[in-house]
Design an enzyme around this catalytic site. Structure first.
Site, PDB file in Angstrom:
ATOM      1  CB  VAL A 199     -68.585  34.436  14.753  1.00 35.03           C
ATOM      2  CG1 VAL A 199     -69.619  35.153  15.601  1.00 35.03           C
ATOM      3  CG2 VAL A 199     -69.205  33.990  13.435  1.00 35.03           C
ATOM      4  CG  ASP A 200     -65.349  33.274  19.085  1.00 37.58           C
ATOM      5  OD1 ASP A 200     -66.156  33.780  19.878  1.00 37.58           O
ATOM      6  OD2 ASP A 200     -65.206  32.047  18.962  1.00 37.58           O
ATOM      7  CB  ILE A 201     -61.763  37.098  14.802  1.00 35.63           C
ATOM      8  CG1 ILE A 201     -60.847  35.929  15.205  1.00 35.63           C
ATOM      9  CG2 ILE A 201     -60.938  38.261  14.279  1.00 35.63           C
ATOM     10  CD1 ILE A 201     -60.133  35.273  14.050  1.00 35.63           C
ATOM     11  CB  ALA A 204     -62.153  40.029  19.685  1.00 40.20           C
TER      12      ALA A 204
END
Length: 424
Positions: A199-201, A204
């Site tokens: 999810v973070d990737i 980004a």
């Protein structure tokens, strides 16, 4: 209770030039399409730092500001690099950046931040909602008026308004809340977190896309704007095909393990020497697969003629294919299926993947005296990119950046003694 350190007011001098903080921006050439762009990275952990790193890979000059305690991922090890200066986790998200340390709880720290904001083309932050406003740097009411060309990327968990606005966001929490865990894992097992901070990737990469879109629009209007990225938006955006299937059919998607929810065969089998993935997503590929495995008549079996048939009789199909695949080594079967035009691969471990010939050929794993890490994954035909340089220790560039801005040696020494850059 948080104690705020105060310093004696010190009048800003006209000699301070925020743009000069990015002292390499005007002279850097050949680093990529973003050469000359000034990025202020106020973020920590993953989504924000990775956003800034992608921009740095393509030529942007990035200054990362860290609190004196440092981005907490510096301590997310082992393993640690540079004699314990930072973790491998931190280093993989913060290469090719300059780094300064500022205590933004102090007046003097915020004074320096104000000059940095004035010089930035792009600002990236993922503070808790309301933090920048509390410091006097709210984008909507302050920065957008003061710096109309600024592109401001805000990354939060759930957004800043709505029923859950302002709540903190963590990758695994959003995998759970956003439905991703519910479709990951085996039917008879627990929901599973995806093995990377997906999810973070995704957030980004969405942030980079938003920033580039805003830069394109700024070229027409001359004005910057807010890029509002949330982890919630990111996880909802990748629920394909499960969200579409539920909308069309009304059936709640379930975990299917390594089976594909709509295609068969599309899964991991056990070869003689390890796991092996096979995808026969259309009738031609399925026929080629069966012929390679010595099961020529299987493609004409009424149970397996079309994908719908194969999916309906998936367990029978898997048993037949699995018995044959188990006779082959991964390398041998991989070569045979490649020649037959069937998408397939050994299930590589991370070290096997990084050291594979094609990954090396693409420059995706760099291992030399200057840098050991992942290369730049976006390749442009005409425009080059920056060769990654290692992440640096906390505050490495503080003195150089402030000096370039116009702060005198005596003033820098005063700030250091006051703890603005950390423990004096």
């Amino acid at each position: 209770m948080t104690v705020t350190t105060q310093t004696e007011p010190h009048p800003a001098t006209p000699a301070i030039d925020g743009r000069a903080a990015w002292r390499a921006a005007d002279t850097a050439t050949g680093n990529g399409v973003l050469t000359g762009v000034r990025v202020l990275d106020l973020s920590r952990v993953l989504a924000g730092p990775y956003t800034a790193q992608i921009l740095a890979d393509h030529g942007a000059e990035v200054i990362k500001v860290e609190a004196p305690t440092g981005d907490e991922t510096r301590g997310w090890g082992p393993p640690f690099l540079e004699s314990g200066a930072s973790s491998a986790y931190y280093a993989s998200l913060n290469h090719s950046k300059n780094n300064i340390s500022l205590d933004l709880r102090t007046d003097a720290g915020r004074e320096i931040l104000a000059h940095l904001l004035a010089g930035a083309d792009i600002v990236i932050e993922n503070f808790k909602a309301g933090t920048m406003a509390r410091w006097g740097f709210d984008y909507e009411s302050v920065l957008s008026e003061r710096h109309p060309a600024m592109i401001y990327c805000r990354i939060t968990g759930f957004g800043v308004d709505g029923p859950m606005g302002g709540l903190p966001g963590y990758d695994a929490v959003l995998q759970s809340f956003g439905g991703l865990m519910s479709v990951n894992g085996y039917p008879d097992g627990n929901p599973l977190r995806v093995g990377i901070p997906i999810v973070d990737i995704v957030a980004a990469n969405m942030a980079v896309s938003g920033i580039l879109l805003a830069m394109l629009e700024r070229g027409r209007s001359g004005r910057g704007q807010l890029i509002d990225i949330t982890l919630l938006d990111s996880v909802i955006s990748i629920l394909h095909p499960h969200a579409a299937n539920w909308m069309a059919g009304g059936k709640v998607p379930q975990r299917t393990g390594d089976f594909h929810p709509t295609v068969a065969p599309y899964q991991v089998f056990r070869a003689a020497d390890g796991d092996f993935f096979v995808s026969a997503a259309n009738d031609r590929q399925f026929r080629s697969l069966t012929e390679t495995l010595g099961l020529s008549g299987l493609a004409d079996d009424p149970r397996f003629v079309s994908n719908g048939d194969r999916y309906a009789h998936r367990e029978e199909l898997v048993a037949l294919l699995g018995e044959r695949i188990a006779r082959y080594s991964r390398a041998d079967l991989g070569r045979r299926l490649e020649e037959a035009g069937v998408p397939a691969s050994p299930v590589h471990t991370v070290d096997e993947a990084l050291q594979s010939a094609q990954v090396r050929h693409r420059g995706l794993f760099i291992d030399d005296d200057d840098y050991r890490g992942i290369g730049v994954p976006i390749a442009l035909g005409r425009s080059g990119h920056r060769r990654p340089r290692p992440a640096v220790p906390l505050g490495s560039d503080t003195t150089a950046v402030l000096t370039a801005m116009g702060y005198g040696a005596d003033r820098i020494a005063e700030l250091r003694a006051a703890g603005i850059f950390g423990n004096p």
